[in-house]
Design an enzyme around this catalytic site. Structure first.
Site, PDB file in Angstrom:
ATOM      1  N   GLY A   4       4.268  -0.172 -15.782  1.00 26.97           N
ATOM      2  CA  GLY A   4       3.728   0.419 -17.009  1.00 26.97           C
ATOM      3  C   GLY A   4       2.220   0.586 -16.959  1.00 26.97           C
TER       4      GLY A   4
ATOM      5  N   LYS B 264      -3.511  -1.265 -10.090  1.00 30.76           N
ATOM      6  CA  LYS B 264      -3.071  -1.901 -11.331  1.00 30.76           C
ATOM      7  C   LYS B 264      -4.136  -1.663 -12.394  1.00 30.76           C
ATOM      8  CE  LYS B 264      -1.415  -6.330 -13.048  1.00 30.76           C
ATOM      9  NZ  LYS B 264      -1.297  -7.751 -12.741  1.00 30.76           N
TER      10      LYS B 264
ATOM     11  N   ARG C  79      11.555  -6.312  -6.998  1.00 32.35           N
ATOM     12  CA  ARG C  79      11.676  -7.565  -7.736  1.00 32.35           C
ATOM     13  C   ARG C  79      13.136  -7.923  -7.990  1.00 32.35           C
ATOM     14  NH1 ARG C  79       6.662  -6.760 -11.088  1.00 32.35           N
ATOM     15  NH2 ARG C  79       5.668  -5.059  -9.993  1.00 32.35           N
TER      16      ARG C  79
ATOM     17  N   ASP D 197      11.285 -10.232 -13.547  1.00 32.33           N
ATOM     18  CA  ASP D 197      10.535  -9.060 -13.062  1.00 32.33           C
ATOM     19  C   ASP D 197       9.253  -9.483 -12.356  1.00 32.33           C
ATOM     20  OD1 ASP D 197      10.104  -9.757 -15.911  1.00 32.33           O
ATOM     21  OD2 ASP D 197       8.410  -8.389 -15.736  1.00 32.33           O
TER      22      ASP D 197
ATOM     23  N   ASP E 209       1.952 -11.555  -9.923  1.00 32.51           N
ATOM     24  CA  ASP E 209       1.608 -11.583 -11.344  1.00 32.51           C
ATOM     25  C   ASP E 209       0.778 -12.810 -11.710  1.00 32.51           C
ATOM     26  OD1 ASP E 209       1.378 -11.475 -14.130  1.00 32.51           O
ATOM     27  OD2 ASP E 209       3.133 -10.176 -14.229  1.00 32.51           O
TER      28      ASP E 209
HETATM   29  P1  AMP Z   1       3.790  -8.488 -17.183  1.00 35.37           P
HETATM   30  O1  AMP Z   1       3.700  -9.356 -18.377  1.00 35.37           O
HETATM   31  O2  AMP Z   1       2.447  -8.225 -16.580  1.00 35.37           O
HETATM   32  O3  AMP Z   1       4.770  -8.940 -16.183  1.00 35.37           O
HETATM   33  O4  AMP Z   1       4.274  -7.059 -17.698  1.00 35.37           O
HETATM   34  C1  AMP Z   1       5.514  -6.872 -18.336  1.00 35.37           C
HETATM   35  C2  AMP Z   1       5.772  -5.405 -18.560  1.00 35.37           C
HETATM   36  O5  AMP Z   1       4.816  -4.843 -19.459  1.00 35.37           O
HETATM   37  C3  AMP Z   1       5.706  -4.551 -17.304  1.00 35.37           C
HETATM   38  O6  AMP Z   1       6.710  -3.568 -17.380  1.00 35.37           O
HETATM   39  C4  AMP Z   1       4.331  -3.945 -17.378  1.00 35.37           C
HETATM   40  O7  AMP Z   1       4.233  -2.744 -16.672  1.00 35.37           O
HETATM   41  C5  AMP Z   1       4.170  -3.721 -18.875  1.00 35.37           C
HETATM   42  N1  AMP Z   1       2.755  -3.707 -19.293  1.00 35.37           N
HETATM   43  C6  AMP Z   1       1.918  -4.757 -19.323  1.00 35.37           C
HETATM   44  N2  AMP Z   1       0.696  -4.387 -19.756  1.00 35.37           N
HETATM   45  C7  AMP Z   1       0.749  -3.059 -20.017  1.00 35.37           C
HETATM   46  C8  AMP Z   1      -0.192  -2.104 -20.490  1.00 35.37           C
HETATM   47  N3  AMP Z   1      -1.449  -2.419 -20.785  1.00 35.37           N
HETATM   48  N4  AMP Z   1       0.247  -0.851 -20.635  1.00 35.37           N
HETATM   49  C9  AMP Z   1       1.495  -0.505 -20.334  1.00 35.37           C
HETATM   50  N5  AMP Z   1       2.429  -1.357 -19.884  1.00 35.37           N
HETATM   51  C10 AMP Z   1       2.071  -2.626 -19.727  1.00 35.37           C
HETATM   52 MG    MG Z   2       4.718  -8.359 -14.173  1.00 32.30          MG
END
Ligand code: AMP
Ligand code: MG
Length: 499
Positions: A92, A113, A183, A252, A262
Site C-alpha cells: 500500500g 517504501k 509473505r 503479512d 517490517d
Molecule cells: P504494516 O503495518 O506496515 O505491516 O502495514 C499493513 C498494511 O497497511 C499493508 O498493506 C501496508 O501496505 C498498508 N499501509 C501502511 N501504511 C500505509 C500508508 N501510509 N498508505 C497506504 N497503505 C499503508
Molecule cells: Mg507490513
C-alpha cells in the site's frame, strides 16, 4: 564512458503470469535529498555506488526516475493482523522496483517504501514520514551486523514534502532490499480465494528462487514448508537471543525466505522481562517478547492451512491426508526452535557443547536477571568479560553493569560448568563476545537520531549510530554512551508503526 552506470535488472516476479501484482509506477516527489546510501550493500548487489549517489541514483531512490530495466509493481497479499483476518492487503505504500543478482549469485528485490499510493493503499496516502525510515535503516542494518537474517537498507532519501499524520512531518523514501517480499499472507490471499493454480505457481516460484533443493524431494511443497519452518525457527531463536521484539508479527509481516521484515513498532528489550511489549497498538501483549516463538508457530500454522490444497501430491490424496501431512510438519516447529535456541544459548554461556542440564542453568540466569531487573545485553556482555578475566583491562562495562551478590551462587555454578567444558579462556571469550554484543539499537538512541533528523535536518546522530552498530561486539570506552541503557527520563516505552 562514465563509471556511473545504472544497475542491470532481471525481474522474475514481474514475469509471473497470474494475479500476483499490479503494475505501479512510484509517485514523484518535489525535492529529493540524499540521507545515506549503503555503499557496501550496493556493491554487493552489483549496483555502482557512484551511480546510486548520483542525481539519477537519488532520483531512482525517490521514485522520480525509474531506471532502465526496472518494472515497478505493487504486490497483493492478505494476512492475520493481531489474530484477526484481513482478506485484502498489499503493497500500500511500497513498490518493487525490480530484482538484481548479487555478487553471491543470489537474487534480491529492490523495493521503494513510502513511494505513494497503489491499488492496495486503502485509505492511506502511500507515504512515509522520515521517522520510520530512520528507524528501519538503523534497526535492519544493526540486525544484519548481528548476523540475523533481515531485509536491508540500500539507501534513504528525503522527499522535500510534508506527510500528514497527527501533525505535518517531513517525508522520506526507504530503499529496502530483500531476498524476496513473498509473505505468509501472500499464500493466504490466494488460499482464501481458492485459487489453487496461483498457489501452485507461487510455490513453484518460491522453490526455484529460495528452496532449489526441495525440487528434488518426493513432495517438493512439503520439503519447502519444512525448510520454511527451519528458517523461522532459527530466526526466532536469534531474535530471542538478542532481546529483539518485533512488535507486529502479523502473518503479512513474515517472509517465506526467512528474513526479518517490517521494523515498525520493534525495539530491543533492555531490562529483562518476558512480558515486555513496545508496540503502542498491542494492547493485549500478543506480541510480547516471551510470546514470539509461539506466535511464529501460530503464523506457520496459517501457512500450512493455506498450503493444504497443494500439500499432498500423492495419487490417493484427500483433504484428510493433506491435513495429516501438515499437522506432522507443523508439530516439528517447537523442536526445531529448541534446537536452534540451545545452539545459541551454548554460545552465550561460552560452552562448546550444550548439555541437557544447561537449559536449567540458562533459565536460572534469566530468573536472576528478571528478579534483579538486569539489562539483558549488558548482563551477557559482562559474563563474557568474566570468561577471561586476565585479558580484561578496561573496567568500562563493569561500570555500566556488574553482577550483585544475588548472582553469586549462579556464577559459581557457571564456573563449575566451565571446568568440565575444556577450551581456552581466550577462545571462550571470543565465542561469547560474538554471541553477546555490547551495542544494540537502544530505543532512546534511535529516538535521539529520529528527533535530530526530524526537527533540525541533522543526520549526524543517525550516521554515527549506524556506524557504531555496524560492529556490535567491538567495544571501546570512547563509545560508552552507546552501550548505556536508557536513564529513567530517556526511557521510551512505546513505539509506533509508520502508518
Ligand atoms: P504494516 O503495518 O506496515 O505491516 O502495514 C499493513 C498494511 O497497511 C499493508 O498493506 C501496508 O501496505 C498498508 N499501509 C501502511 N501504511 C500505509 C500508508 N501510509 N498508505 C497506504 N497503505 C499503508
Ligand atoms: Mg507490513
Amino acid at each position: 564512458m562514465s563509471e556511473s552506470r545504472s544497475p542491470v535488472f532481471d525481474n522474475s516476479f514481474a514475469r509471473l503470469s497470474g494475479p500476483f501484482y499490479s503494475e505501479q509506477a512510484p509517485s514523484s516527489v518535489p525535492n529529493p535529498g540524499l540521507i545515506r546510501i549503503n555503499t557496501a550493500l550496493a556493491e554487493q548487489l552489483n549496483i555502482n555506488s557512484d551511480w546510486l549517489a548520483s542525481a539519477e541514483g537519488i532520483a531512482s531512490m525517490a521514485g522520480n526516475h525509474v531506471p532502465a530495466g526496472a518494472q515497478s509493481l505493487a504486490a497483493v497479499y492478505a494476512g492475520h493482523q493481531f489474530g484477526g483476518w484481513n482478506p485484502q492487503l498489499g503493497d500500500g505504500r511500497a513498490v518493487l522496483l525490480g530484482e538484481l543478482i548479487g555478487k553471491d549469485g543470489i537474487r534480491y528485490d529492490w523495493q521503494l517504501k513510502g513511494s505513494g499510493r497503489t491499488p492496495y493503499s486503502r485509505g492511506g496516502d502511500g507515504k512515509s514520514p522520515l521517522g520510520p525510515v530512520i528507524r528501519e535503516y538503523i534497526l535492519c542494518e544493526a540486525m544484519a551486523a548481528l548476523g540475523v537474517p533481515t531485509t536491508r537498507a540500500l539507501g534513504a532519501v528525503t522527499t522535500g514534502e510534508m506527510v500528514f499524520r497527527e501533525q505535518g512531518l517531513p517525508g522520506a523514501v526507504f530503499s529496502r532490499v530483500a531476498q524476496s517480499h513473498i509473505r505468509v499472507g501472500t499464500m493466504q490471499f490466494f488460499a482464501a480465494r481458492r485459487d489453487n493454480e496461483a498457489l501452485q505457481t507461487l510455490s513453484d516460484y518460491l522453490i526455484k528462487r529460495h528452496f532449489p533443493e526441495a525440487a528434488d524431494a518426493d513432495n517438493p511443497i512439503l520439503a519447502m514448508f519444512k525448510e520454511i519452518l527451519s528458517r523461522q525457527a532459527c530466526l526466532l531463536a536469534q531474535w530471542q537471543s538478542i532481546g529483539f521484539i518485533h512488535g507486529v508479527m502479523n502473518t503479512d509481516n513474515m517472509l517465506l525466505c526467512g528474513e526479518t521484515i517490517d521494523y515498525g513498532p520493534c525495539a530491543f528489550m533492555e531490562t529483562y522481562d518476558p512480558s515486555t511489549v513496545f508496540s503502542s497498538i498491542d494492547h493485549q501483549g500478543r506480541y510480547a517478547y516471551g510470546n514470539q516463538p509461539s506466535i511464529a508457530h501460530w503464523n506457520l500454522m496459517q501457512l500450512a492451512q493455506a498450503l493444504l490444497p497443494i500439500l499432498d501430491n500423492s495419487p490417493t490424496a484427500t483433504e484428510d491426508s493433506a491435513v495429516a501431512i501438515a499437522q506432522e510438519a507443523i508439530n516439528s516447529f517447537p523442536e526445531r526452535y529448541l534446537n536452534a535456541y540451545q545452539n545459541i544459548i551454548k554460545d552465550k554461556l561460552g560452552l562448546s557443547q550444550f548439555k541437557e542440564a544447561d537449559d536449567a542453568l540458562f533459565q536460572a540466569l534469566l530468573s536472576n536477571m528478571e528478579a534483579q531487573k538486569a539489562d539483558f545485553t549488558l548482563c551477557f556482555r559482562r559474563l563474557a568479560e568474566l570468561a577471561n578475566e586476565s585479558a580484561c583491562i578496561n573496567t568500562s562495562i563493569r561500570e555500566l553493569f556488574d553482577f550483585n551478590e544475588a548472582f553469586t551462587p549462579w556464577l559459581q555454578q557457571w564456573r563449575q560448568r566451565l571446568i568440565e567444558d575444556q577450551q581456552s579462556p581466550a577462545h571462550r571469550q571470543a565465542q561469547m563476545f560474538k554471541a553477546n554484543p555490547v551495542f544494540i539499537p537502544r530505543n532512546h538512541l534511535v529516538q535521539e537520531a529520529i528527533s535530530a533528523a526530524q526537527s533540525e535536518g541533522d543526520f549526524s546522530y543517525f550516521n554515527q549510530l549506524v556506524d557504531i552498530l555496524a560492529e556490535p561486539s567491538q567495544f571501546d570506552p570512547s563509545k560508552l554512551r552507546y552501550a548505556m541503557p536508557a536513564k529513567p527520563e530517556q526511557r521510551v516505552t512505546q513505539t509506533f508503526c509508520g502508518t
